[in-house]
Design a protein around this motif. Sequence first.
Motif, PDB file in Angstrom:
ATOM      1  N   GLN A  66       6.292  13.246  -0.180  1.00 34.53           N
ATOM      2  CA  GLN A  66       6.931  12.211   0.615  1.00 34.53           C
ATOM      3  C   GLN A  66       7.757  11.280  -0.279  1.00 34.53           C
ATOM      4  OE1 GLN A  66       6.258  13.834   3.185  1.00 34.53           O
ATOM      5  NE2 GLN A  66       4.946  12.566   4.511  1.00 34.53           N
ATOM      6  N   ALA A  68       9.174   7.134  -0.555  1.00 37.31           N
ATOM      7  CA  ALA A  68       9.119   5.753  -0.050  1.00 37.31           C
ATOM      8  C   ALA A  68      10.116   4.911  -0.829  1.00 37.31           C
ATOM      9  CB  ALA A  68       7.711   5.181  -0.197  1.00 37.31           C
ATOM     10  N   TYR A  91      10.498   5.203   4.854  1.00 37.42           N
ATOM     11  CA  TYR A  91       9.566   6.292   4.547  1.00 37.42           C
ATOM     12  C   TYR A  91      10.123   7.603   5.096  1.00 37.42           C
ATOM     13  CZ  TYR A  91       5.109   8.766   4.039  1.00 37.42           C
ATOM     14  OH  TYR A  91       4.127   9.642   3.670  1.00 37.42           O
ATOM     15  N   LEU A 102       1.090   5.241   9.511  1.00 36.56           N
ATOM     16  CA  LEU A 102       1.340   5.195   8.066  1.00 36.56           C
ATOM     17  C   LEU A 102       0.261   4.326   7.422  1.00 36.56           C
ATOM     18  CD1 LEU A 102       5.196   4.486   8.086  1.00 36.56           C
ATOM     19  CD2 LEU A 102       4.043   6.711   8.079  1.00 36.56           C
ATOM     20  N   MET A 225       3.220   2.074  -0.209  1.00 33.69           N
ATOM     21  CA  MET A 225       2.847   3.240   0.584  1.00 33.69           C
ATOM     22  C   MET A 225       1.789   4.079  -0.123  1.00 33.69           C
ATOM     23  SD  MET A 225       4.348   3.194   3.469  1.00 33.69           S
ATOM     24  CE  MET A 225       3.584   4.758   3.887  1.00 33.69           C
TER      25      MET A 225
END
Length: 770
Positions: A66, A68, A91, A102, A225
């Motif tokens: 992922q 961020a 995100y 999240l 995050m």
Amino acid sequence: MIRVKYAFASILFLFAAVTFAQEAVTKEKEAGHTNQSKFKQLYEEFATPNTYRSASGAPGPDYYQQQADYVMDIRLDDKDAKIFGTETITYTNNSPDDLEYLWVQLDQNVRTKDSKAALKNGSGIPLGDSPEKFVGNYMTESFDGGFNIDYVKDNSGKALPFTVNFTMMRVDLPTPLKSGDKFSFDIKWNYNIPDHTVNRARSGYEFFEEDGNRAYVIAQFFPRMAVYNDVEGWQNHQFWGNGEFALPFGNYEVNITVPADHILDGTGVLQNRKEVYTKAMMSRYEQAKKSYDKPVIIVTQAEAEAAEKGFSEKTKTWKLKAENVRDFGFATSRKFIWDMQAVKLGNRDVMAVSMYPKEGNPLWEEYSTKAVAHTLKSYSSHTFDYPYPKAISVHAKQQGMEYPMICWNYGRPNKDGSYSDRTKYGMISVIIHEVGHNFFPMIVNSDERQWGWMDEGLDTFMQYMAEQEFGEAYPTAIAPNDKYPSRRGDPAKIVPYMSGDQSTISPIMSNPENVFQLGPNAYGKPATALNILRETVMGRELFDHAFKTYSHRWKFKHPTPEDFFRTMEDASAVDLDWYWRGWFYTTDYVDLAVKDIKKYYVSDTPNKKMKAYLAERGIPESNLRAMVYLEEFDDASMIAPELKDNLPSETSKTLKEFMMDNMTAAERAAVKEPKYFYEVTYNSPGGLPMPLIVEYTYADGSVENVTYPPEIWRKNSKEVSMVISSTSELKGVNIDPKMETADIDTTNNSWPKKEQESDFDKMKDGIKGE
């Protein structure tokens, strides 16, 4: 050569070898060790390879991570020691999953007034406390340092529902975030900045009573995050204090407003240098960009001392931008002296930077930036060229913490400027270690919350190599002919821990919060294991290639322990399951010993072992073909003068006949017939298999060094016997003469057994020496 190997030895002793091997396996089974063999494959411990993570240890074709991205406006209130921020997080969901919510990390909540972190460990009446610690524990009110969340909104300004659970905040999404989509939201927050010299806070300020200033080192300061990955989905384990951080990569734009007389630096590239630098600073900075051999002072000590008295009411905003980093940190104070030096890495220039108050001098001006530059060069040579534009070392009392491009480090001289070697080496070492963390885990981004050793252990191993190279780079920094006094990494240094009370020792493969002694477990033992692996088990060429392969495969990615273990084997063709299992999954220790030595002579009649074997099975001796036997000396023959020096192999008619029938005259002339045969039995009380490094000494003054591979323990982990044949009498056997294996008990390493000096005798010798 002392030991003599005959081409026909395997034929003559095949029958006996098979017999003894069968007996060894039987003994192993009877002892119940076969199923616990360290050499068993690690399939049971390892996760099953898949399309995300391959069996080779490399990222698979479907590997994802992922992203961020952050845009932040930060204001630091120096009068009240508070920090305020607004941030926009964007995100990106690169996973194949749709996400309903999240998870955001609120690490400062470990310092809320009612935090349970302070109650996680049992306690009793201590042996003693420093006055400061006693006052802090029993006489002061708890500090309230947790996040105050003003709002969480989407980018249209609509409030998003959120739930705070200790150090984690769940943000509920209006609709699931689909695979491949992005979601932006805003958070406004503030908190009280702690004094980091109290209870060793990782982030905060130090107050200087003499001039009324604070020096700030700020990190974990914004809601961040959490990681979502293929291994466990959301990595939302709470932050209790020991297990550090798991973070996704992203891009940062951060504007930080501080008093106008502060000097500030942090993660990323400064975007408005001309607005916040004076003309003199700009000129010096341009010089520093071309200075490769020594630092250039950007802010002098005189300028910093003048600034200490100002306490400006005005402010300045420092704008920093960073790409592809997993975190952000900064340091700011009007007390900072500032120096920089360029470092050539490949075809790029990187700035090595130091920030320190006058209290750090003269030590910091002399060594800090040199240590930064050396670390970048050393680590890059063993992994990959450092990819970021700078690396900063900030002086902070009792600190040692790391973030992308910036870290804080201890090492303070006395008030008169003097300092001991211990202080100097301690400072250099912590700078090497913390700057080195840029590689592990800031770039090779392992999960510190779960596996502390993957960043601390790998970094401590790299630190050891960099320290040993430091004297070559800066020969005047250490005494002539001295070795850099590394605290960890050398095998002998881990012996006290591994030989300690097993009830307070955890395997390396343990969560940091479940470990009794985090320093030895996550730093020292894995660093030592990797050092031994490089120097003794694999050799530098194979190890260095495999380690560099791992570093390149997983830079800017999220590796697991299995990815490391598998890559090291994949890139070297060395089976290391036994090593990972022993060193990382158990608390076994190395203790190799000489158990017994027996002397034999050559005979052409069945020896005692053969007679017993035949009798047990009812086989007549007459059924045997002509064979050569080694018969153990009994007590009489050991002392009989006529036998002691005259029982060579030529007493065996069978051996002579074999040589006449199977070897040419030239071949027979080249053979040095052994006069002495020994069976040396080694055992392993510690249970951790290792190469058996043995030094044999003989009566003729010769010395032979033999390294038996660790595989000698695969069929019997408790003991193994080796036959030694020589033309000279064996006088001594010594295991691990150079102390390469972290053997915890060297009193059983030798034959004849060496007399050990008692502690009382050592004390007497010390008194005599005075």
